[in-house]
Design a protein around this motif. Structure first.
Motif, mmCIF file in Angstrom:
data_model
loop_
_atom_site.group_PDB
_atom_site.id
_atom_site.type_symbol
_atom_site.label_atom_id
_atom_site.label_comp_id
_atom_site.label_asym_id
_atom_site.label_seq_id
_atom_site.Cartn_x
_atom_site.Cartn_y
_atom_site.Cartn_z
ATOM 1 N N HIS A 275 14.857 17.370 35.369
ATOM 2 C CA HIS A 275 14.979 15.954 35.024
ATOM 3 C C HIS A 275 14.426 15.130 36.177
ATOM 4 C CE1 HIS A 275 17.956 17.589 32.180
ATOM 5 N NE2 HIS A 275 17.683 16.518 31.457
ATOM 6 N N ARG A 276 13.436 14.315 35.887
ATOM 7 C CA ARG A 276 12.859 13.416 36.889
ATOM 8 C C ARG A 276 12.897 12.013 36.289
ATOM 9 N NH1 ARG A 276 9.687 14.108 41.613
ATOM 10 N NH2 ARG A 276 10.060 16.319 41.268
ATOM 11 N N LEU A 277 13.863 11.234 36.744
ATOM 12 C CA LEU A 277 14.092 9.898 36.202
ATOM 13 C C LEU A 277 13.883 8.871 37.296
ATOM 14 C CD1 LEU A 277 17.466 10.651 34.349
ATOM 15 C CD2 LEU A 277 15.135 11.104 33.542
ATOM 16 N N ASN B 276 9.582 14.343 26.916
ATOM 17 C CA ASN B 276 10.304 15.616 27.015
ATOM 18 C C ASN B 276 9.360 16.726 26.580
ATOM 19 O OD1 ASN B 276 12.035 17.776 25.225
ATOM 20 N ND2 ASN B 276 13.023 17.255 27.158
ATOM 21 N N SER C 136 14.361 4.505 33.557
ATOM 22 C CA SER C 136 15.760 4.872 33.691
ATOM 23 C C SER C 136 16.507 3.822 34.496
ATOM 24 C CB SER C 136 15.870 6.235 34.382
ATOM 25 O OG SER C 136 17.216 6.580 34.600
ATOM 26 N N GLU D 221 15.305 23.982 33.802
ATOM 27 C CA GLU D 221 15.558 22.641 33.282
ATOM 28 C C GLU D 221 15.289 21.637 34.402
ATOM 29 O OE1 GLU D 221 18.813 20.815 30.312
ATOM 30 O OE2 GLU D 221 19.633 21.596 32.181
ATOM 31 N N THR E 57 12.156 16.779 31.365
ATOM 32 C CA THR E 57 12.228 15.386 30.944
ATOM 33 C C THR E 57 11.795 14.499 32.096
ATOM 34 O OG1 THR E 57 14.063 15.814 29.411
ATOM 35 C CG2 THR E 57 13.732 13.534 30.123
#
Length: 335
Positions: free
Chosen positions: A143-145, A196, A215, A141, A210
């Motif tokens: 997440h790169r925001l 995503n 963000s 999993e 994602t």
């Protein structure tokens, strides 16, 4: 010592310039070039190097070319460098299209020159700290925001941000991709700003990614779940954590790290938490120095042109899945 020249002096190019100067024992900076001649002259004077009036002149004077230009120009600049018999470092993504990437792969092979792609997260201390950890993830999993920045919006968030994590998961999963599903939406630019993607590998491993550039905070986290461990990587903070479960009477529990007892339906267990030392590091300097080591040692590049191609190919599959998913959505004007 290898002679190097830098092409592209934008925000990231200026960072590369400083990193090349820091790698003074590895490279001799011959000069710099940018289409903005005033900028080129100013930075050349500031850093005591030569301002070239053309990319061709710079290429003719060096062994290695560092390409930090917009993605839309990568193909032409890298091609020119390879035809000029130079090794190349090029920022990610490798090119704008797979056809361009394929041509560069063939050209690099014919020229016998290395091309290393700037997937800088490969040199993130959090990831480097796992060098002694056996990584076999079943589920990933990521997440790169990021907060919105107009720089980089010439491409979708897949090529702008997600491609970093695509390179990482392709390296860690070490298998062929069997299926891709994705959805995304354009919020502030003309291309998707939030995406995503669910990626399935032939061995059954799954990755859920994602990426967002709209963000309210920055985040770069990757979590790996495997049969014997949970591994957490904070690429922004450059920290990693490895959590393992052992039998209560196990004799192979590592001495370093923390231990906690845990009652489970299968009996008592021990949770072992380790935070492998990562230490400070300049990732861009490390990747540039690694190219020199590969050239001097006759070894493949740490992040090869083929690696760059695979990341780009997966990015294209995701972008295609996003478009197909959008086409299936009902029109907002439909009644």
């Amino acid at each position: 010592m290898l002679k190097i020249g830098l092409i592209g002096l934008g925000h990231l190019g200026k960072i590369h310039l400083r990193c090349i100067l820091l790698a003074a024992q590895t490279y001799e900076l011959v000069g710099i070039y940018d289409a903005d001649t005033d900028l080129t002259r100013r930075l050349a004077d500031e850093h005591g190097t030569r301002a070239f009036s053309s990319a061709a002149d710079l290429i003719a004077a060096v062994d290695v070319v560092d390409v930090v230009t917009p993605t839309t120009t990568h193909f032409q600049v890298v091609k020119q460098a390879l035809l000029g018999h130079c090794h190349v470092f090029v920022e990610k993504p490798l090119t704008q299209t797979l056809e361009e990437a394929k041509e560069l792969i063939e050209l690099s092979r014919r020229a016998g020159k290395l091309v290393q792609v700037g997937h800088v997260e490969r040199f993130n201390p959090a990831l480097l700290a796992l060098k002694d950890v056996q990584v076999r993830p079943y589920f990933i999993e990521a997440h790169r925001l990021a907060m919105f920045n107009p720089r980089g919006t010439d491409v979708s968030v897949v090529l702008d941000l997600m491609i970093h994590d695509l390179d990482i998961i392709l390296k860690l999963a070490d298998d062929e991709v069997s299926e891709v599903r994705a959805s995304g939406v354009a919020v502030l630019s003309e291309t998707p700003d939030i995406v995503n993607a669910r990626i399935e590998f032939r061995n059954g491993a799954v990755a859920n990614l994602t990426a967002s550039r709209v963000s309210l905070k920055n985040m770069r986290k990757v979590r790996l779940f495997q049969r014997d461990a949970y591994i957490s990587l904070d690429l922004l903070e450059k920290e990693s954590q490895v959590v393992r479960l052992f039998e209560a009477d196990a004799t192979d529990v590592p001495a370093q790290g923390q231990q906690f007892p845990l009652d489970t339906p299968r009996g008592p267990r021990i949770i072992h938490v380790d935070e492998p030392a990562s230490g400070p590091a300049n990732a861009i300097q490390l990747e540039l120095e690694s190219l020199a080591e590969s050239i001097n040692g006759g070894r493949p590049a740490a992040v090869s042109i083929e690696d760059g191609y695979r990341a780009l190919a997966l990015a294209e599959r995701i972008s295609k899945a996003v478009r197909e998913n959008q086409e299936r959505l009902p029109s907002p004007l439909a009644t």
